[in-house]
Design a protein around this motif. Structure first.
Motif, PDB file in Angstrom:
ATOM      1  N   PHE A  96      -1.634  25.649-101.344  1.00  7.86           N
ATOM      2  CA  PHE A  96      -2.950  24.805-101.110  1.00  7.86           C
ATOM      3  C   PHE A  96      -2.751  24.189 -99.960  1.00  7.86           C
ATOM      4  CE2 PHE A  96      -2.268  24.938-105.837  1.00  7.86           C
ATOM      5  CZ  PHE A  96      -3.566  24.773-106.164  1.00  7.86           C
ATOM      6  N   ASP A  97      -3.790  23.568 -99.364  1.00  7.50           N
ATOM      7  CA  ASP A  97      -3.992  23.326 -97.907  1.00  7.50           C
ATOM      8  C   ASP A  97      -3.222  22.259 -97.465  1.00  7.50           C
ATOM      9  OD1 ASP A  97      -6.332  25.113 -97.715  1.00  7.50           O
ATOM     10  OD2 ASP A  97      -7.657  23.657 -97.846  1.00  7.50           O
ATOM     11  N   GLU A  98      -2.734  21.473 -98.224  1.00  3.20           N
ATOM     12  CA  GLU A  98      -2.051  20.452 -97.734  1.00  3.20           C
ATOM     13  C   GLU A  98      -0.501  20.299 -97.822  1.00  3.20           C
ATOM     14  OE1 GLU A  98      -1.337  19.673-102.165  1.00  3.20           O
ATOM     15  OE2 GLU A  98      -3.063  20.235-100.883  1.00  3.20           O
ATOM     16  N   VAL A  99       0.044  21.793 -98.602  1.00  2.43           N
ATOM     17  CA  VAL A  99       1.488  21.853 -98.872  1.00  2.43           C
ATOM     18  C   VAL A  99       2.430  21.935 -97.772  1.00  2.43           C
ATOM     19  CG1 VAL A  99       3.034  23.367-100.119  1.00  2.43           C
ATOM     20  CG2 VAL A  99       0.844  22.616-101.225  1.00  2.43           C
ATOM     21  N   PRO A 100       2.004  22.747 -96.435  1.00  2.00           N
ATOM     22  CA  PRO A 100       2.902  22.878 -95.781  1.00  2.00           C
ATOM     23  C   PRO A 100       3.442  21.355 -95.039  1.00  2.00           C
ATOM     24  CG  PRO A 100       1.385  24.539 -95.482  1.00  2.00           C
ATOM     25  CD  PRO A 100       0.889  23.475 -96.609  1.00  2.00           C
ATOM     26  N   GLU A 101       2.327  20.659 -94.766  1.00  2.00           N
ATOM     27  CA  GLU A 101       2.413  19.430 -93.923  1.00  2.00           C
ATOM     28  C   GLU A 101       3.268  18.618 -94.911  1.00  2.00           C
ATOM     29  OE1 GLU A 101      -0.049  15.998 -91.801  1.00  2.00           O
ATOM     30  OE2 GLU A 101      -0.966  17.696 -92.217  1.00  2.00           O
ATOM     31  N   ALA A 102       3.153  18.411 -96.364  1.00  2.00           N
ATOM     32  CA  ALA A 102       3.703  17.854 -97.136  1.00  2.00           C
ATOM     33  C   ALA A 102       5.273  18.140 -97.215  1.00  2.00           C
ATOM     34  CB  ALA A 102       3.106  17.844 -98.562  1.00  2.00           C
ATOM     35  N   LEU A 103       5.226  19.409 -97.385  1.00  2.37           N
ATOM     36  CA  LEU A 103       6.638  19.654 -97.403  1.00  2.37           C
ATOM     37  C   LEU A 103       7.457  19.349 -96.154  1.00  2.37           C
ATOM     38  CD1 LEU A 103       6.788  23.171 -99.228  1.00  2.37           C
ATOM     39  CD2 LEU A 103       7.088  20.861-100.281  1.00  2.37           C
ATOM     40  N   ALA A 104       6.985  19.545 -94.841  1.00  9.11           N
ATOM     41  CA  ALA A 104       7.556  19.232 -93.573  1.00  9.11           C
ATOM     42  C   ALA A 104       7.737  17.775 -93.778  1.00  9.11           C
ATOM     43  CB  ALA A 104       6.688  19.521 -92.617  1.00  9.11           C
ATOM     44  N   ALA A 105       7.056  16.948 -94.271  1.00  6.18           N
ATOM     45  CA  ALA A 105       7.341  15.473 -94.245  1.00  6.18           C
ATOM     46  C   ALA A 105       8.364  14.938 -95.210  1.00  6.18           C
ATOM     47  CB  ALA A 105       6.077  14.660 -94.773  1.00  6.18           C
ATOM     48  N   LEU A 106       8.506  16.031 -96.413  1.00  6.93           N
ATOM     49  CA  LEU A 106       9.532  15.428 -97.232  1.00  6.93           C
ATOM     50  C   LEU A 106      10.875  16.058 -96.782  1.00  6.93           C
ATOM     51  CD1 LEU A 106       7.787  16.486-100.422  1.00  6.93           C
ATOM     52  CD2 LEU A 106       8.662  14.246 -99.920  1.00  6.93           C
ATOM     53  N   ALA A 107      11.020  17.104 -95.936  1.00  8.19           N
ATOM     54  CA  ALA A 107      12.228  17.690 -95.403  1.00  8.19           C
ATOM     55  C   ALA A 107      12.623  16.863 -94.342  1.00  8.19           C
ATOM     56  CB  ALA A 107      11.754  19.251 -94.540  1.00  8.19           C
ATOM     57  N   LYS A 108      11.886  16.052 -93.573  1.00  7.18           N
ATOM     58  CA  LYS A 108      12.212  15.193 -92.592  1.00  7.18           C
ATOM     59  C   LYS A 108      13.013  13.831 -93.005  1.00  7.18           C
ATOM     60  CE  LYS A 108       9.007  15.951 -89.003  1.00  7.18           C
ATOM     61  NZ  LYS A 108       7.661  15.321 -88.235  1.00  7.18           N
ATOM     62  N   ILE A 109      12.681  13.564 -94.522  1.00 12.81           N
ATOM     63  CA  ILE A 109      13.351  12.408 -95.156  1.00 12.81           C
ATOM     64  C   ILE A 109      14.854  12.956 -95.468  1.00 12.81           C
ATOM     65  CG2 ILE A 109      13.185  10.971 -97.071  1.00 12.81           C
ATOM     66  CD1 ILE A 109      10.285  11.061 -96.956  1.00 12.81           C
ATOM     67  N   GLY A 110      14.773  14.214 -95.656  1.00 13.92           N
ATOM     68  CA  GLY A 110      16.004  14.695 -96.171  1.00 13.92           C
ATOM     69  C   GLY A 110      16.402  15.166 -97.531  1.00 13.92           C
ATOM     70  N   HIS A 111      15.181  15.165 -98.376  1.00 18.16           N
ATOM     71  CA  HIS A 111      15.331  15.442 -99.649  1.00 18.16           C
ATOM     72  C   HIS A 111      15.590  17.023 -99.630  1.00 18.16           C
ATOM     73  CE1 HIS A 111      13.637  11.971-101.072  1.00 18.16           C
ATOM     74  NE2 HIS A 111      12.488  12.125-100.550  1.00 18.16           N
ATOM     75  N   LYS A 112      16.398  17.390-100.776  1.00 20.62           N
ATOM     76  CA  LYS A 112      16.852  18.763-101.168  1.00 20.62           C
ATOM     77  C   LYS A 112      15.782  19.112-101.986  1.00 20.62           C
ATOM     78  CE  LYS A 112      20.778  21.027-103.169  1.00 20.62           C
ATOM     79  NZ  LYS A 112      22.078  21.018-103.996  1.00 20.62           N
ATOM     80  N   MET A 113      15.131  20.363-101.343  1.00 23.63           N
ATOM     81  CA  MET A 113      13.951  21.029-102.084  1.00 23.63           C
ATOM     82  C   MET A 113      14.084  22.566-102.550  1.00 23.63           C
ATOM     83  SD  MET A 113      10.820  19.215 -99.969  1.00 23.63           S
ATOM     84  CE  MET A 113      11.119  19.817 -98.357  1.00 23.63           C
TER      85      MET A 113
END
Length: 223
Positions: A96-113
């Protein structure tokens, strides 16, 4: 909030299975959208039945069986080569269109995904690589490890085992209400991705912790 372990459902949450309408149009014409929808609905129905019966088969086989049914139900003829091409395309669906940017933002926070899916590890890996999402995610977790499908309680226990996470620290992000209810029953936090406002949540079971319209809202919500 401290960094958490995030379990991302794949089909319908990270990856759009209804994007199959485009390649299906080559054999189904204006019936392609209906065919893609029925294929997905049958795929889920077959996984539920197999889990209930203890008759596990790899999700790739379930997907093929669902395609055969959907083609027959809508009255579309397809050659073996055409079906093989469609099944190969199913492992290269877009995010889905928003997914790459959304995952990048969560990765910056430090969440384990992690991607957490009914799909096989091979298919999950291909999907994540093709969609450009692998860089944000740890090792995927496939329910194949317990020879069943969501929302069997064993699949949520498997995720905890594979990621060394406690239930209370895990967040499931899924567009599928049955998955949200299953994870909630297992003691997880849940975020229902309500991609269509026309889709209601099931009127029973544990309610989601949060509801979002897409993944772009998640970083601010649990960041």
């Amino acid at each position: 909030m401290k960094p958490a372990t995030l379990a991302f459902d794949v089909y319908g949450t990270l990856i759009n299975p209804l994007a199959m309408a485009a390649p299906l149009a080559e054999i189904a014409g204006d019936k392609a959208g209906a065919l893609a929808k029925l294929w997905r609905e049958t795929q889920l129905a077959y996984s539920f039945r197999r889990a209930a019966m203890g008759a596990y088969a790899p999700f790739s086989q379930v997907t093929e069986e669902a395609l055969d049914y959907a083609l027959d139900a809508i009255g579309i003829q397809a050659t073996s080569a055409e079906k093989a091409a469609l099944l190969a395309q199913y492992t290269r669906l877009p995010a889905f269109d928003e997914v790459p940017e959304a995952l990048a933002a969560l990765a910056k926070i430090g969440h384990k995904m992690h991607a957490f899916s009914n799909g096989t590890l091979e298919d999950i890996g291909t999907l994540m690589d093709t969609a450009g999402l692998s860089t944000f995610l740890g090792d995927p977790v496939s329910v194949a490890g317990v020879q069943s499908f969501k929302p069997d309680p064993r699949v949520y226990a498997l995720f905890e085992e594979k990621t060394a996470a406690e239930a209370r620290s895990v967040w499931l992000l899924s567009s599928n209400p049955f998955d949200i209810i299953g994870a909630g029953q297992a003691g997880w936090n849940t975020i229902w991705v309500q991609r269509s406002p026309e889709i209601p949540f099931d009127p029973w079971g544990k309610r989601p912790t949060h509801i979002v319209s897409d993944l772009s809202e998640v970083a601010a919500l649990i960041g």
